[in-house]
Design an enzyme around this catalytic site. Structure first.
Site, short mmCIF file in Angstrom:
data_model
loop_
_atom_site.label_atom_id
_atom_site.label_comp_id
_atom_site.label_asym_id
_atom_site.label_seq_id
_atom_site.Cartn_x
_atom_site.Cartn_y
_atom_site.Cartn_z
N GLY A 46 0.57 -18.62 -33.38
CA GLY A 46 -0.71 -18.28 -32.75
C GLY A 46 -1.75 -18.45 -33.84
O GLY A 46 -1.79 -19.48 -34.51
N GLU A 47 -2.52 -17.41 -34.07
CA GLU A 47 -3.50 -17.45 -35.15
C GLU A 47 -3.22 -16.23 -36.02
O GLU A 47 -3.34 -15.10 -35.57
CB GLU A 47 -4.91 -17.42 -34.54
CG GLU A 47 -6.03 -17.55 -35.54
CD GLU A 47 -5.94 -18.83 -36.35
OE1 GLU A 47 -5.62 -19.89 -35.77
OE2 GLU A 47 -6.16 -18.78 -37.57
N SER A 48 -2.85 -16.46 -37.28
CA SER A 48 -2.37 -15.35 -38.11
C SER A 48 -3.43 -14.26 -38.29
O SER A 48 -3.11 -13.08 -38.28
CB SER A 48 -1.88 -15.87 -39.46
OG SER A 48 -2.84 -16.66 -40.09
N CYS A 78 5.46 -20.22 -37.75
CA CYS A 78 4.10 -20.71 -37.93
C CYS A 78 3.17 -19.56 -38.35
O CYS A 78 3.29 -19.07 -39.47
CB CYS A 78 3.63 -21.46 -36.69
SG CYS A 78 2.29 -22.58 -37.05
N ARG A 105 -2.09 -22.27 -45.54
CA ARG A 105 -2.39 -22.40 -44.10
C ARG A 105 -2.90 -23.80 -43.78
O ARG A 105 -3.50 -24.46 -44.62
CB ARG A 105 -3.45 -21.38 -43.69
CG ARG A 105 -2.98 -19.95 -43.82
CD ARG A 105 -4.09 -19.00 -43.42
NE ARG A 105 -4.43 -19.13 -42.01
CZ ARG A 105 -5.56 -18.68 -41.48
NH1 ARG A 105 -6.47 -18.10 -42.25
NH2 ARG A 105 -5.81 -18.82 -40.19
N ILE A 133 2.17 -27.45 -35.31
CA ILE A 133 0.81 -27.33 -34.78
C ILE A 133 -0.05 -26.58 -35.80
O ILE A 133 0.18 -25.39 -36.06
CB ILE A 133 0.78 -26.58 -33.43
CG1 ILE A 133 1.71 -27.26 -32.41
CG2 ILE A 133 -0.65 -26.52 -32.88
CD1 ILE A 133 1.96 -26.44 -31.16
N ARG A 134 -1.02 -27.26 -36.38
CA ARG A 134 -1.84 -26.67 -37.46
C ARG A 134 -0.95 -25.81 -38.38
O ARG A 134 -1.25 -24.65 -38.66
CB ARG A 134 -2.99 -25.84 -36.88
CG ARG A 134 -4.02 -26.70 -36.16
CD ARG A 134 -5.24 -25.89 -35.78
NE ARG A 134 -4.90 -24.73 -34.95
CZ ARG A 134 -4.60 -24.81 -33.65
NH1 ARG A 134 -4.61 -25.97 -33.05
NH2 ARG A 134 -4.31 -23.73 -32.98
N HIS A 169 7.54 -24.84 -34.57
CA HIS A 169 7.68 -24.04 -33.34
C HIS A 169 8.98 -24.36 -32.61
O HIS A 169 8.98 -25.12 -31.65
CB HIS A 169 6.52 -24.35 -32.39
CG HIS A 169 5.21 -23.80 -32.83
ND1 HIS A 169 4.75 -22.56 -32.43
CD2 HIS A 169 4.27 -24.31 -33.63
CE1 HIS A 169 3.57 -22.33 -32.98
NE2 HIS A 169 3.25 -23.38 -33.71
N GLU A 171 10.42 -22.69 -30.53
CA GLU A 171 10.38 -22.16 -29.16
C GLU A 171 9.75 -23.15 -28.18
O GLU A 171 9.76 -22.93 -26.98
CB GLU A 171 9.64 -20.81 -29.14
CG GLU A 171 8.13 -20.86 -29.21
CD GLU A 171 7.58 -21.19 -30.61
OE1 GLU A 171 8.37 -21.51 -31.53
OE2 GLU A 171 6.34 -21.13 -30.76
#
Ligand SMILES: NC(=O)CC[C@H](N)C(=O)O
Length: 195
Positions: A46-48, A78, A105, A133-134, A169, A171
């Site tokens: 997600g976004e840490s 991630c 990051r 992803i990023r 990822h 998942e």
């Protein structure tokens, strides 16, 4: 065996699905009182910074740290890997600070915001199609950390005892092997030592 997925933000449902496919009971976790029931925890992507803020808001930081310190396995993917790290390049802060690694990051650069790659992951698979992803990568590991996978010389999966981290990822595919590896870690942690 019951494994929680921290469900504040990010790829929660996907992890629940793969954990179930790997043979575990999987539950979304939003409150600290749910942790006592769990044998392991997944911290999703997600976004840490967002996940960290929400963890503080819902008083989850210390309880999750205590859970890890009690030896319960944790798996960060991630953003979850960034949350586990002791050091984040370019800052002097960390989030949970549990795993003896440094991470960078968004480390693959803008032109490679998202991509897929076939990875060899030690003890897991020789041909794992991984989605990035990023993504961060791991820039440094401490003595007790085993590097499980690298891409172009950059570390993208590692394990330190009961802590597992991946920059990608697992998942987001139907390949259950990384989750099965984590489920095995949880199983091992539950085995009562026979003397
Ligand atoms: N897919 C992800 O989890 C991206 C992580 C995100 N770039 C971060 O720094 O938190």
């Amino acid at each position: 065996m019951k494994i929680g997925v921290l469900a504040l933000q990010g790829a929660v449902r996907e992890h629940l699905r793969l954990l179930e496919m790997a043979g575990a009971d999987a539950v979304p976790v939003k409150r600290s009182d749910q942790l006592a029931d769990l044998d392991g925890l997944v911290i999703p992507g997600g976004e840490s910074t967002t996940i960290s803020k929400l963890m503080h808001k819902y008083d989850l930081v210390e309880p999750v740290k205590r859970m890890a310190e009690a030896g319960k396995p944790m798996f960060g993917t991630c953003a979850g890997l960034i949350l586990l790290a002791k050091r984040i390049e370019g800052t002097d802060t960390h989030h949970l600070g549990l795993m003896d690694i440094a991470v960078e990051r968004n480390a693959f650069g803008r032109q490679r915001e998202s991509f897929e790659a076939d990875l060899s992951i030690r003890g897991v698979a020789d041909d794992f199609r991984a989605v990035f992803i990023r993504a961060p990568y791991i820039t440094q590991v401490g003595d007790g950390v085993e590097v499980l996978s690298e891409i172009d010389g950059k570390i993208v999966a590692a394990r330190q005892g009961h802590l597992l981290g991946a920059a990608f990822h697992p998942e987001l595919t139907d390949d259950v092997r990384v989750h099965a590896y984590f489920v095995d870690m949880v199983k091992e942690s539950l085995q009562v030592p026979t003397v």
